[in-house]
Design a protein around this motif. Structure first.
Motif, PDB file in Angstrom:
ATOM      1  N   TYR A 101    -108.333 -29.734  12.258  1.00 17.87           N
ATOM      2  CA  TYR A 101    -108.764 -29.381  10.739  1.00 17.87           C
ATOM      3  C   TYR A 101    -109.554 -30.397  10.156  1.00 17.87           C
ATOM      4  O   TYR A 101    -109.005 -31.556   9.727  1.00 17.87           O
ATOM      5  N   GLN A 102    -110.775 -30.812  10.639  1.00 19.87           N
ATOM      6  CA  GLN A 102    -111.429 -32.149  10.222  1.00 19.87           C
ATOM      7  C   GLN A 102    -112.190 -32.057   8.907  1.00 19.87           C
ATOM      8  O   GLN A 102    -113.097 -31.198   8.817  1.00 19.87           O
ATOM      9  N   ALA A 103    -112.268 -33.256   8.490  1.00 22.28           N
ATOM     10  CA  ALA A 103    -112.845 -33.619   6.992  1.00 22.28           C
ATOM     11  C   ALA A 103    -114.295 -33.717   7.239  1.00 22.28           C
ATOM     12  O   ALA A 103    -114.675 -34.076   8.455  1.00 22.28           O
ATOM     13  N   PRO A 138    -111.807 -44.606  20.849  1.00 24.03           N
ATOM     14  CA  PRO A 138    -111.962 -43.359  21.123  1.00 24.03           C
ATOM     15  C   PRO A 138    -112.365 -42.434  19.862  1.00 24.03           C
ATOM     16  O   PRO A 138    -112.604 -42.816  18.908  1.00 24.03           O
ATOM     17  N   ASN A 139    -112.590 -40.930  20.029  1.00 22.60           N
ATOM     18  CA  ASN A 139    -113.013 -40.487  18.951  1.00 22.60           C
ATOM     19  C   ASN A 139    -112.028 -40.052  17.886  1.00 22.60           C
ATOM     20  O   ASN A 139    -111.009 -40.096  18.231  1.00 22.60           O
ATOM     21  N   CYS A 140    -112.330 -40.064  16.707  1.00 26.51           N
ATOM     22  CA  CYS A 140    -111.271 -39.889  15.699  1.00 26.51           C
ATOM     23  C   CYS A 140    -110.176 -38.975  15.967  1.00 26.51           C
ATOM     24  O   CYS A 140    -109.071 -39.038  15.968  1.00 26.51           O
ATOM     25  N   SER A 141    -110.765 -37.510  16.194  1.00 19.41           N
ATOM     26  CA  SER A 141    -109.773 -36.502  16.463  1.00 19.41           C
ATOM     27  C   SER A 141    -108.873 -36.838  17.744  1.00 19.41           C
ATOM     28  O   SER A 141    -107.619 -36.579  17.820  1.00 19.41           O
ATOM     29  N   VAL A 149    -112.187 -27.607  14.270  1.00 22.02           N
ATOM     30  CA  VAL A 149    -112.582 -26.789  13.139  1.00 22.02           C
ATOM     31  C   VAL A 149    -113.012 -27.822  11.907  1.00 22.02           C
ATOM     32  O   VAL A 149    -112.250 -28.864  11.640  1.00 22.02           O
ATOM     33  N   ARG A 150    -114.219 -27.557  11.261  1.00 24.11           N
ATOM     34  CA  ARG A 150    -114.539 -28.335  10.141  1.00 24.11           C
ATOM     35  C   ARG A 150    -114.013 -27.696   8.815  1.00 24.11           C
ATOM     36  O   ARG A 150    -114.133 -26.515   8.815  1.00 24.11           O
ATOM     37  N   VAL A 151    -113.358 -28.512   7.822  1.00 27.02           N
ATOM     38  CA  VAL A 151    -112.934 -27.867   6.905  1.00 27.02           C
ATOM     39  C   VAL A 151    -113.355 -28.749   5.743  1.00 27.02           C
ATOM     40  O   VAL A 151    -113.703 -29.673   5.679  1.00 27.02           O
ATOM     41  N   SER A 158    -118.583 -30.117  22.315  1.00 28.10           N
ATOM     42  CA  SER A 158    -118.312 -31.385  22.817  1.00 28.10           C
ATOM     43  C   SER A 158    -116.977 -31.987  22.101  1.00 28.10           C
ATOM     44  O   SER A 158    -116.447 -33.015  22.852  1.00 28.10           O
ATOM     45  N   GLU A 159    -116.930 -31.891  20.826  1.00 27.30           N
ATOM     46  CA  GLU A 159    -115.727 -32.546  20.186  1.00 27.30           C
ATOM     47  C   GLU A 159    -114.209 -32.021  20.878  1.00 27.30           C
ATOM     48  O   GLU A 159    -113.772 -32.975  21.098  1.00 27.30           O
ATOM     49  N   GLU A 160    -114.448 -30.946  21.457  1.00 27.70           N
ATOM     50  CA  GLU A 160    -113.184 -30.334  22.048  1.00 27.70           C
ATOM     51  C   GLU A 160    -113.043 -31.022  23.321  1.00 27.70           C
ATOM     52  O   GLU A 160    -111.816 -31.284  23.830  1.00 27.70           O
ATOM     53  N   SER A 177    -116.218 -36.046   6.187  1.00 25.52           N
ATOM     54  CA  SER A 177    -116.475 -37.080   6.425  1.00 25.52           C
ATOM     55  C   SER A 177    -116.768 -37.813   7.818  1.00 25.52           C
ATOM     56  O   SER A 177    -117.246 -38.639   8.100  1.00 25.52           O
ATOM     57  N   GLY A 178    -116.149 -36.755   8.661  1.00 22.51           N
ATOM     58  CA  GLY A 178    -116.262 -36.984  10.193  1.00 22.51           C
ATOM     59  C   GLY A 178    -117.837 -37.035  10.331  1.00 22.51           C
ATOM     60  O   GLY A 178    -118.355 -37.568  11.382  1.00 22.51           O
ATOM     61  N   ALA A 179    -118.642 -36.298   9.476  1.00 19.48           N
ATOM     62  CA  ALA A 179    -120.080 -36.161   9.568  1.00 19.48           C
ATOM     63  C   ALA A 179    -120.843 -37.125   8.889  1.00 19.48           C
ATOM     64  O   ALA A 179    -122.030 -36.846   8.738  1.00 19.48           O
TER      65      ALA A 179
HETATM   66  C1  2RA Z   1    -116.431 -35.371  13.657  1.00 18.40           C
HETATM   67  N1  2RA Z   1    -115.103 -36.768  15.233  1.00 18.40           N
HETATM   68  O1  2RA Z   1    -115.205 -35.192  12.863  1.00 18.40           O
HETATM   69  C2  2RA Z   1    -116.494 -36.198  14.766  1.00 18.40           C
HETATM   70  C3  2RA Z   1    -117.145 -37.574  14.653  1.00 18.40           C
HETATM   71  N2  2RA Z   1    -116.729 -38.298  13.781  1.00 18.40           N
HETATM   72  O2  2RA Z   1    -117.544 -35.015  12.948  1.00 18.40           O
END
Ligand code: 2RA
Length: 337
Positions: free
Chosen positions: A154-156, A126-129, A233-235, A208-210, A158-160
């Motif tokens: 609150y996504q790091a 699955p997707n990390c989140s 959210v990207r943080v 798409s992430e949600e 490095s997800g990208a």
């Molecule tokens: C992100 N879950 O954090 C997505 C892909 N790794 O960018």
């Protein structure tokens, strides 16, 4: 049975951790191939006490390969996975391309291990989140059936990938130097900022992430009635996704019961002592494989639900570790036959 393993995408941020995990977890393989696109062919990669040369990703590369771990973008996985299956290999794929395919099990070994028994050649991770949330929700679902989840992530960066972290470092450096830093990896500047969009616009105002968090959660827990309302959210954090989660269950849970369920769950570590300022934080979870849960409390707004905070290393349990654990599970099951 799984004597020859191939890793597709060995030179990426996650691929490197997959290799470290294959070595540190002593995966019982005999031969390991590294496959990648033309630009990486010939690169030499240290894997434990071996140096392995990267070979070209092409259909014939899967000849005599038994198990493939894919750590690539969706469009690459869409192309190579059928090549590998046609060659007789089983594919554990980390990309998003195959996850919602009805013939492809979506697996978190601590949550739905038996799903691997029903693959048609491809098993998706699955997707990390989603992964870290479902690892935490699984014990609550088993005990009291999850009905509804409200989650903010609150996504790091490095997800990208490697580019995401490079952009964070460069943009903070430039920002502190009073320079502008035109964003490349993200739609907006990430230094000292929050970006409430990960992925593309998908449906009903969600990204798409949600929507991955909605659909993948239902598939893994096997319950299409679970309602999920995500905000991703990207943080400006390098490694470690954090999530604020409110979960409503069919049978209401007390904080004590929920805490005990978390403590007893595979892959979950509870860090929960507000008075002592003890709770999960990305800096403390970097390089670790567990999902860390804290700030466990009842929903003060009266839903009868449980609110909690969860943090996990998005490159490990969120990606590399889960894929390697699926490979381990397959190898264990094969050895037991
Ligand atoms: C992100 N879950 O954090 C997505 C892909 N790794 O960018």
């Amino acid at each position: 049975m799984y004597e020859t393993i191939a890793l597709v995408g060995a030179t990426g941020a996650v691929g490197r951790i997959v290799l470290d995990q294959i070595v540190s977890r002593k995966l019982p393989y005999k031969r390991l191939k590294l496959l990648a696109s033309e630009r990486s062919v010939g690169k030499e990669v240290r894997v434990g006490d071996q140096t392995i040369k990267v070979e070209l990703l092409e259909p014939d590369a899967f000849k005599n390969v038994d198990l493939v771990i894919g750590s690539t973008p969706d469009e690459v996985a869409a192309e190579f996975a059928p090549w590998a299956v046609a060659a007789g290999a089983v594919v554990v794929d980390e990309s998003g391309f195959w996850r919602m395919d009805a013939k492809v099990p979506l697996v978190i070994p601590e949550v739905n291990p038996d799903a691997v028994d029903h693959h048609s050649g491809i098993i998706a991770s699955p997707n990390c989140s989603t992964t870290q949330m479902v690892v935490a929700l699984a014990p609550l679902h088993k005990a009291a059936r999850v009905k509804r989840v409200i989650v903010s992530t609150y996504q790091a960066t490095s997800g990208a990938g490697l580019a995401g972290n490079e952009e964070l470092r460069d943009s903070i450096r430039d920002s502190l130097a009073g320079k502008t830093h035109p964003p490349k990896t993200f739609a907006h500047p990430i230094a000292f900022n929050l970006i409430p969009q990960i992925g593309s616009e998908k449906q009903d105002g969600y990204t798409s992430e949600e929507m991955k968090m909605v659909y993948e959660t239902r598939k893994i827990l096997g319950d299409d009635d679970i309602q999920v309302c995500p905000t991703c959210v990207r943080v400006p954090v390098l490694i470690g996704h954090s999530e604020s989660i409110l979960v409503e269950t069919e049978r209401p849970l007390t904080v004590m019961e929920a805490t005990e369920l978390f403590r007893g769950a595979d892959g979950v570590t509870v860090v929960d002592d507000l008075a002592a300022k003890q709770y999960p934080m990305p800096l403390d979870c970097d390089g670790k494989d567990d999902v860390f849960v804290g700030r466990i409390r009842h929903d003060i707004s009266g839903s009868g639900g449980i609110a909690f905070w969860c943090v996990s290393d998005n490159l490990r349990k969120g990606a590399a570790t889960n894929a390697v654990q699926i490979a381990e599970l397959l190898m264990r099951k094969a050895a037991a036959v």
